[in-house]
Design a protein around this motif. Structure first.
Motif, mmCIF file in Angstrom:
data_model
loop_
_atom_site.group_PDB
_atom_site.id
_atom_site.type_symbol
_atom_site.label_atom_id
_atom_site.label_comp_id
_atom_site.label_asym_id
_atom_site.label_seq_id
_atom_site.Cartn_x
_atom_site.Cartn_y
_atom_site.Cartn_z
ATOM 1 N N LYS A 83 -3.153 1.875 6.248
ATOM 2 C CA LYS A 83 -1.828 1.296 6.447
ATOM 3 C C LYS A 83 -1.966 -0.002 7.232
ATOM 4 O O LYS A 83 -2.394 0.002 8.381
ATOM 5 N N ARG A 84 -1.609 -1.105 6.578
ATOM 6 C CA ARG A 84 -1.726 -2.428 7.207
ATOM 7 C C ARG A 84 -0.417 -2.759 7.906
ATOM 8 O O ARG A 84 0.644 -2.785 7.290
ATOM 9 N N ILE A 85 -0.491 -3.031 9.221
ATOM 10 C CA ILE A 85 0.722 -3.314 9.997
ATOM 11 C C ILE A 85 0.718 -4.727 10.563
ATOM 12 O O ILE A 85 1.581 -5.084 11.355
ATOM 13 N N ASN A 86 -0.270 -5.538 10.156
ATOM 14 C CA ASN A 86 -0.379 -6.905 10.650
ATOM 15 C C ASN A 86 -0.714 -7.793 9.458
ATOM 16 O O ASN A 86 -1.595 -7.460 8.673
ATOM 17 N N ASP A 87 -0.024 -8.921 9.317
ATOM 18 C CA ASP A 87 -0.232 -9.753 8.132
ATOM 19 C C ASP A 87 -1.325 -10.804 8.291
ATOM 20 O O ASP A 87 -1.456 -11.697 7.468
ATOM 21 N N ALA A 88 -2.133 -10.690 9.319
ATOM 22 C CA ALA A 88 -3.170 -11.694 9.579
ATOM 23 C C ALA A 88 -4.346 -11.555 8.620
ATOM 24 O O ALA A 88 -4.796 -10.463 8.306
ATOM 25 N N GLY A 89 -4.817 -12.694 8.155
ATOM 26 C CA GLY A 89 -6.123 -12.825 7.535
ATOM 27 C C GLY A 89 -6.406 -12.035 6.280
ATOM 28 O O GLY A 89 -5.527 -11.755 5.480
ATOM 29 N N CYS A 90 -7.666 -11.673 6.155
ATOM 30 C CA CYS A 90 -8.201 -11.118 4.911
ATOM 31 C C CYS A 90 -8.078 -9.599 4.838
ATOM 32 O O CYS A 90 -8.654 -8.983 3.959
ATOM 33 N N LEU B 158 1.704 -5.121 3.165
ATOM 34 C CA LEU B 158 2.117 -4.941 4.546
ATOM 35 C C LEU B 158 3.053 -3.734 4.680
ATOM 36 O O LEU B 158 3.989 -3.573 3.892
ATOM 37 N N ASN B 159 2.776 -2.873 5.664
ATOM 38 C CA ASN B 159 3.594 -1.702 5.991
ATOM 39 C C ASN B 159 3.744 -0.694 4.855
ATOM 40 O O ASN B 159 4.711 0.050 4.808
ATOM 41 N N GLU B 160 2.756 -0.658 3.957
ATOM 42 C CA GLU B 160 2.744 0.360 2.900
ATOM 43 C C GLU B 160 1.426 1.104 2.958
ATOM 44 O O GLU B 160 0.366 0.480 3.039
ATOM 45 N N ALA B 161 1.492 2.417 2.901
ATOM 46 C CA ALA B 161 0.276 3.226 2.921
ATOM 47 C C ALA B 161 -0.372 3.225 1.538
ATOM 48 O O ALA B 161 0.317 3.284 0.527
ATOM 49 N N ARG B 162 -1.684 3.136 1.526
ATOM 50 C CA ARG B 162 -2.464 3.245 0.292
ATOM 51 C C ARG B 162 -3.529 4.309 0.530
ATOM 52 O O ARG B 162 -4.306 4.226 1.474
ATOM 53 N N THR B 163 -3.584 5.286 -0.368
ATOM 54 C CA THR B 163 -4.499 6.415 -0.203
ATOM 55 C C THR B 163 -5.572 6.384 -1.276
ATOM 56 O O THR B 163 -5.274 6.155 -2.448
ATOM 57 N N VAL B 164 -6.816 6.592 -0.856
ATOM 58 C CA VAL B 164 -7.944 6.675 -1.781
ATOM 59 C C VAL B 164 -8.611 8.032 -1.613
ATOM 60 O O VAL B 164 -8.595 8.625 -0.532
ATOM 61 N N THR B 165 -9.182 8.519 -2.697
ATOM 62 C CA THR B 165 -9.926 9.777 -2.661
ATOM 63 C C THR B 165 -11.373 9.467 -2.311
ATOM 64 O O THR B 165 -11.960 8.530 -2.850
ATOM 65 N N ILE B 166 -11.931 10.232 -1.380
ATOM 66 C CA ILE B 166 -13.301 10.029 -0.922
ATOM 67 C C ILE B 166 -14.190 11.125 -1.494
ATOM 68 O O ILE B 166 -13.874 12.314 -1.368
ATOM 69 N N ASP B 167 -15.277 10.717 -2.105
ATOM 70 C CA ASP B 167 -16.263 11.671 -2.630
ATOM 71 C C ASP B 167 -17.106 12.168 -1.457
ATOM 72 O O ASP B 167 -17.817 11.391 -0.823
ATOM 73 N N THR B 168 -17.024 13.463 -1.178
ATOM 74 C CA THR B 168 -17.778 14.033 -0.053
ATOM 75 C C THR B 168 -18.954 14.887 -0.532
ATOM 76 O O THR B 168 -19.452 15.733 0.194
#
Length: 90
Positions: A33-40, A57-67
């Motif tokens: 979740k990105r809460i700051n609009d700075a940079g890359c 900005l201010n949106e959650a993005r979820t990825v699945t992690i291979d464990t």
């Protein structure tokens, strides 16, 4: 005992936490979740974990992690200036 792991990484001038610890063999999701609009930091990617996500900005993005494999797997911003890692323990 849970049958799924999840963690949230706040993106604010870097990654917090910068290290996420997961257990091998248990399905996992990582939410950015990105809460700051700075940079890359408007993108996050990991070649070793096989994901690349834009982070509005201010949106959650979820990825699945291979464990399925233990080890340390880095992730970084779009310009490879900020880094974090996922640690999968056996």
């Amino acid at each position: 005992m849970t049958n799924k792991q999840s963690a949230t990484v706040i993106v604010n001038g870097g990654y917090s936490p910068a290290e996420v610890v997961l257990t091998q063999g248990v399905p996992a999701e990582l939410t950015f979740k990105r809460i700051n609009d700075a940079g890359c930091l408007d993108q996050v990617h990991s070649e070793s974990l096989n994901f690349s996500e834009d982070l509005p900005l201010n949106e959650a993005r979820t990825v699945t992690i291979d464990t399925s494999k233990a080890g340390e797997f880095p992730f970084s911003c779009g310009m490879d200036m900020f880094f974090g890692k996922v640690v999968v323990h056996p």
